[in-house]
Every structure is written in structure tokens, then in C-alpha cells.
Scaffold this motif. Structure first.
Motif, mmCIF file in Angstrom:
data_model
loop_
_atom_site.group_PDB
_atom_site.id
_atom_site.type_symbol
_atom_site.label_atom_id
_atom_site.label_comp_id
_atom_site.label_asym_id
_atom_site.label_seq_id
_atom_site.Cartn_x
_atom_site.Cartn_y
_atom_site.Cartn_z
ATOM 1 N N UNK A 117 11.782 -14.230 1.159
ATOM 2 C CA UNK A 117 10.783 -13.248 1.582
ATOM 3 C C UNK A 117 11.452 -11.876 1.700
ATOM 4 N N UNK A 118 10.760 -10.883 1.187
ATOM 5 C CA UNK A 118 11.211 -9.492 1.255
ATOM 6 C C UNK A 118 10.345 -8.761 2.276
ATOM 7 N N UNK A 119 10.924 -7.817 2.981
ATOM 8 C CA UNK A 119 10.198 -7.061 4.009
ATOM 9 C C UNK A 119 8.878 -6.553 3.432
ATOM 10 N N UNK A 120 7.725 -7.010 3.961
ATOM 11 C CA UNK A 120 6.441 -6.673 3.354
ATOM 12 C C UNK A 120 5.775 -5.439 3.945
ATOM 13 N N UNK A 121 6.354 -4.803 4.973
ATOM 14 C CA UNK A 121 5.613 -3.797 5.724
ATOM 15 C C UNK A 121 5.183 -2.619 4.858
ATOM 16 N N UNK A 122 6.045 -2.124 4.024
ATOM 17 C CA UNK A 122 5.681 -0.991 3.160
ATOM 18 C C UNK A 122 4.529 -1.356 2.235
ATOM 19 N N UNK A 123 4.532 -2.561 1.730
ATOM 20 C CA UNK A 123 3.503 -2.990 0.785
ATOM 21 C C UNK A 123 2.191 -3.296 1.510
ATOM 22 N N UNK A 124 2.284 -3.738 2.770
ATOM 23 C CA UNK A 124 1.069 -3.923 3.554
ATOM 24 C C UNK A 124 0.379 -2.582 3.805
ATOM 25 N N UNK A 125 1.165 -1.545 4.059
ATOM 26 C CA UNK A 125 0.582 -0.210 4.257
ATOM 27 C C UNK A 125 -0.070 0.301 2.977
ATOM 28 N N UNK A 126 0.563 0.014 1.849
ATOM 29 C CA UNK A 126 -0.029 0.429 0.579
ATOM 30 C C UNK A 126 -1.372 -0.250 0.363
ATOM 31 N N UNK A 127 -1.490 -1.499 0.762
ATOM 32 C CA UNK A 127 -2.759 -2.223 0.628
ATOM 33 C C UNK A 127 -3.829 -1.594 1.525
ATOM 34 N N UNK A 128 -3.452 -1.273 2.752
ATOM 35 C CA UNK A 128 -4.416 -0.656 3.658
ATOM 36 C C UNK A 128 -4.898 0.684 3.101
ATOM 37 N N UNK A 129 -3.973 1.484 2.594
ATOM 38 C CA UNK A 129 -4.358 2.776 2.032
ATOM 39 C C UNK A 129 -5.285 2.593 0.841
ATOM 40 N N UNK A 130 -5.028 1.598 0.014
ATOM 41 C CA UNK A 130 -5.881 1.350 -1.145
ATOM 42 C C UNK A 130 -7.263 0.881 -0.726
ATOM 43 N N UNK A 131 -7.341 0.080 0.334
ATOM 44 C CA UNK A 131 -8.647 -0.360 0.824
ATOM 45 C C UNK A 131 -9.465 0.822 1.340
ATOM 46 N N UNK A 132 -8.826 1.735 2.033
ATOM 47 C CA UNK A 132 -9.528 2.907 2.535
ATOM 48 C C UNK A 132 -10.033 3.772 1.385
ATOM 49 N N UNK A 133 -9.229 3.869 0.325
ATOM 50 C CA UNK A 133 -9.658 4.654 -0.838
ATOM 51 C C UNK A 133 -10.874 4.020 -1.487
ATOM 52 N N UNK A 134 -10.937 2.711 -1.522
ATOM 53 C CA UNK A 134 -12.095 2.024 -2.096
ATOM 54 C C UNK A 134 -13.338 2.290 -1.260
ATOM 55 N N UNK A 135 -13.205 2.178 0.079
ATOM 56 C CA UNK A 135 -14.357 2.419 0.939
ATOM 57 C C UNK A 135 -14.865 3.859 0.780
ATOM 58 N N UNK A 136 -13.938 4.791 0.663
ATOM 59 C CA UNK A 136 -14.326 6.193 0.518
ATOM 60 C C UNK A 136 -15.091 6.415 -0.782
ATOM 61 N N UNK A 137 -14.635 5.883 -1.855
ATOM 62 C CA UNK A 137 -15.328 6.074 -3.139
ATOM 63 C C UNK A 137 -16.655 5.336 -3.166
ATOM 64 N N UNK A 138 -16.743 4.208 -2.459
ATOM 65 C CA UNK A 138 -18.024 3.518 -2.380
ATOM 66 C C UNK A 138 -19.040 4.365 -1.631
ATOM 67 N N UNK A 139 -18.573 5.035 -0.569
ATOM 68 C CA UNK A 139 -19.481 5.912 0.186
ATOM 69 C C UNK A 139 -19.942 7.091 -0.668
ATOM 70 N N UNK A 140 -19.039 7.650 -1.463
ATOM 71 C CA UNK A 140 -19.407 8.762 -2.330
ATOM 72 C C UNK A 140 -20.403 8.320 -3.387
ATOM 73 N N UNK A 141 -20.249 7.106 -3.876
ATOM 74 C CA UNK A 141 -21.191 6.636 -4.888
ATOM 75 C C UNK A 141 -22.571 6.430 -4.300
#
Length: 371
Positions: A117-141
Motif C-alpha cells: 500500500x502506498x500513502x493514499x492521502x494525496x490521491x484521495x484529495x484529488x478524488x474529492x476535488x474531481x467530485x466537486x468539479x463534477x457537481x459544479x458542472x452539473x449545476x451549470x448545466x
């Protein structure tokens, strides 16, 4: 004054006949000739044919082979090797936070079992940021986009956000390293805290360890070319393998495409049945004794090896005389020298025979049974 007188006596020594000197010279010449003759004479006397026991007809031991069907089994030796090995690397950069105790020399790992196992914290943050970007674009649509070009731009932005989320989740998943197949570990020096990742990012530390899958275990068997011809076709032949303390069934799957330049031997490659547990197979590097079963051949003779002469020729007795033959060799095994059937006449000579030559008249005697 002294007067000299000459003798008129015919018996005087000074008056010997001249023929006497010639006779003496002739005797000397004759003596020299005789001496030269005896000097050049042979030092041994040629004798005529010896009669008696020396001219008795030699008796030879023969076997009278019978044509039969025979299945040739070749006994060979080989080595357990690996068809291929797998180098384990990390596809993402990070610090190692956990290493399975199984991920060491001799360890066995099940399919899809996480072992690093490799330290996942940086990649978990990237996932959260990507989820927020999806929600934002869904709201704009969802906003009022009366113009078609605005709606198309919103759809494209949403698709891009969702793709970036998928990539972020993939990188996060890669922090847990596993393999899709069961494997055995050859080597690994990985420790918690090591920085790992692709070679372009971390250099030599990209290699986490080396493993192999059970399907990669094979037996490499050198084989003489004449034995390989006797097995033809060799691929698909069944074999019994003894390696270490175990006995295994195997099958010939490949034949080398080249001949070893030094030994002039070909190679057979044997594989074990699929699905065999990794711990049940012999370890690579183990010496192996192999028995490969060849095809059944009809109308052959099985002769003792004592019948073979130089260049795989033999003596047969035909019409009471020796005849030199070279039969077609099918193969050799524990049962003897297997050859295609031929006209054996009164039998095939076994054992040694001094002075043998083509056409030599002989008498035959049945060879004692080897059983």
C-alpha cells in the motif's frame, strides 16, 4: 766375374700355370655371392595353411528377433525453469505505508490480494476535488441555457469533469498494489517509507520485487536429435516428471527452434497442468528426471545393445555366413535397441566376435536369455 744362370726346371715355382689364378678369383666371387644371398634371405619361413582346430568354423551367439508393436519411452533429464518472470512496479508516486509479510522471497500471494500500500492521502484529495468539479458542472448545466451553443459547452465541461474524476479514482486505486493471478515471490527488498513510482520519477527504486506465476513454471529437457525424431510429433506428448520429492504429470508444449551449438542437442519444454497450486509445483532450478512416452510403432525388433556395432551396424547370419547390416533405428530405451524389422536370416549376432568379416562362414548358437 760372376756368371748368372737361368733354371730350365719346369717344376720351378716361378713357372705356375696362369689358369690357377683365374680359378682362385672365381672361387672368391662365388663365396661373396653366397654370402649376399644368405644375408638377404627372410628371417622367418612362410608356412602353408594350418590344418586342424585352427580352421574350425567359429560359433557365434545369436538372437532371433520377432516383429512386434512397441511404445518407446525415453528417459531424459532436465531442469525446472521459468518461462517468464514479472517485475512489480508502482504506477503512482508515493511513500510505502504497508508491505505484506508474504511479499518476500518464497512467499505466495493469492490472485487480487493486496500486498503493498502506498500513502493514499494525496490521491484521495484529488478524488474529492474531481467530485466537486463534477457537481459544479452539473449545476451549470441545470441553469437556464436557452442558446444551443451554451448547452453544448455545458455538456462538454461536464464530460471533462467526469473523466478527471475517473482518472483520480484510478490513481487512488493504484495505491493498493495487487496482481490478477496467484504468484510466488522470487525477491523483494521493499520497506515501509520507501519512495516508489514509475522509473521516470523515482529511478531504480521503481522495482518493488520480482514474482512468477505458476503457469510460468516449465521443465527444460535437452534431447538428442535422433530421440526427438523418434518422438515426432513431440508436441502434445505426455510425460512423467520427478523433481525434488514429488512426481508430476506434464505435457510437451514446445520444441526449441534451434540446436545448441556445443552439445548439438535440441530442447523440449514441458508444462504442468493449469490451475495447480503454486506451493505444489517444484521450485525453479530443481533437477528433474523425465520420462516421455513416444508413439507406438508396429513391425519393429527390440534388440539387445550388445548387437550394436560401430555406426549402429550389426552382424546377421544369412545362409551360414556373416552379413553386415545397418537397420533403421527407431529409438533406444530400457527395453533395448528398437529398429525397424528386417531380414534377420538365422539370427543377429550378439557379443564380441574377433576377426568378423563379410561372408565369414559361422555356426550359430542361441544366446542365453537376459531375463
Amino acid at each position: 766375374m760372376t756368371m748368372t744362370s737361368e733354371s730350365t726346371n719346369p717344376d720351378s715355382p716361378s713357372r705356375k700355370p696362369r689358369w690357377l689364378g683365374f680359378a682362385q678369383l672365381a672361387l672368391i666371387v662365388v663365396a661373396v655371392a653366397v654370402a649376399l644371398y644368405f644375408a638377404r634371405a627372410p628371417d622367418r619361413v612362410e608356412r602353408g595353411p594350418i590344418t586342424g582346430a585352427a580352421q574350425a568354423t567359429p560359433v557365434v551367439s545369436v538372437v532371433k528377433p520377432a516383429a512386434t508393436a512397441h511404445t518407446l519411452t525415453l528417459k531424459l533429464t532436465g531442469t525446472v525453469t521459468l518461462e517468464r518472470k514479472t517485475t512489480v512496479v508502482s504506477e503512482v508516486v508515493g511513500r510505502v505505508v504497508w508491505v505484506s509479510p508474504k511479499f518476500g522471497n518464497g512467499g505466495s500471494i493469492a490472485a487480487n490480494e493486496v500486498f503493498v500500500r502506498i500513502d493514499p492521502r494525496e490521491y484521495e484529495l484529488e478524488v474529492e476535488a474531481a467530485k466537486m468539479a463534477v457537481r459544479q458542472t452539473e449545476a451549470m448545466r441545470g441553469a437556464d441555457t436557452a442558446r444551443p451553443e451554451m448547452r453544448q459547452a455545458a455538456e462538454a465541461q461536464l464530460g471533462k469533469a467526469r473523466a478527471e474524476l475517473a482518472l483520480a479514482e484510478l490513481r487512488l486505486a493504484r495505491t493498493a498494489i495487487s496482481l490478477p493471478y496467484a504468484s510466488r515471490v522470487i525477491s523483494s527488498d521493499l520497506e515501509v517509507g520507501d519512495l516508489v513510482g514509475p522509473a521516470d520519477d523515482v529511478g531504480r527504486q521503481s522495482k518493488l520485487g520480482v514474482v512468477y506465476r505458476p503457469a510460468a513454471v516449465q521443465v527444460r529437457v535437452p534431447i538428442p536429435q535422433e530421440d526427438l525424431a523418434a518422438l515426432a510429433p513431440a508436441v502434445g506428448r505426455t510425460a512423467r516428471v520427478r523433481a525434488g520429492t514429488g512426481a508430476f504429470e506434464a505435457r510437451v508444449v514446445r520444441v526449441s527452434s534451434v540446436i545448441a551449438p556445443r552439445t548439438r542437442l535440441a530442447k523440449l519444454f514441458l508444462k504442468f497442468p493449469e490451475g495447480a497450486p503454486p506451493d505444489s509445483l517444484p521450485l525453479p532450478g530443481t533437477f528433474a528426471r523425465v520420462e516421455v512416452e513416444g508413439p507406438e510403432r508396429a513391425n519393429v525388433y527390440v534388440l539387445p545393445e550388445s548387437a550394436a556395432r560401430e555406426d549402429d551396424r550389426l552382424w546377421a547370419v544369412r545362409n551360414g555366413a556373416l552379413a553386415s547390416l545397418k537397420p533403421v533405428t527407431v529409438g533406444r530405451g530400457d527395453s533395448g535397441w528398437v529398429v525397424e524389422a528386417f531380414d534377420a536370416g538365422e539370427g543377429v549376432v550378439v557379443g564380441t566376435l574377433s576377426g568378423a568379416r563379410e561372408g565369414l562362414k559361422v555356426e550359430t548358437a542361441s544366446a542365453p536369455s537376459s531375463k
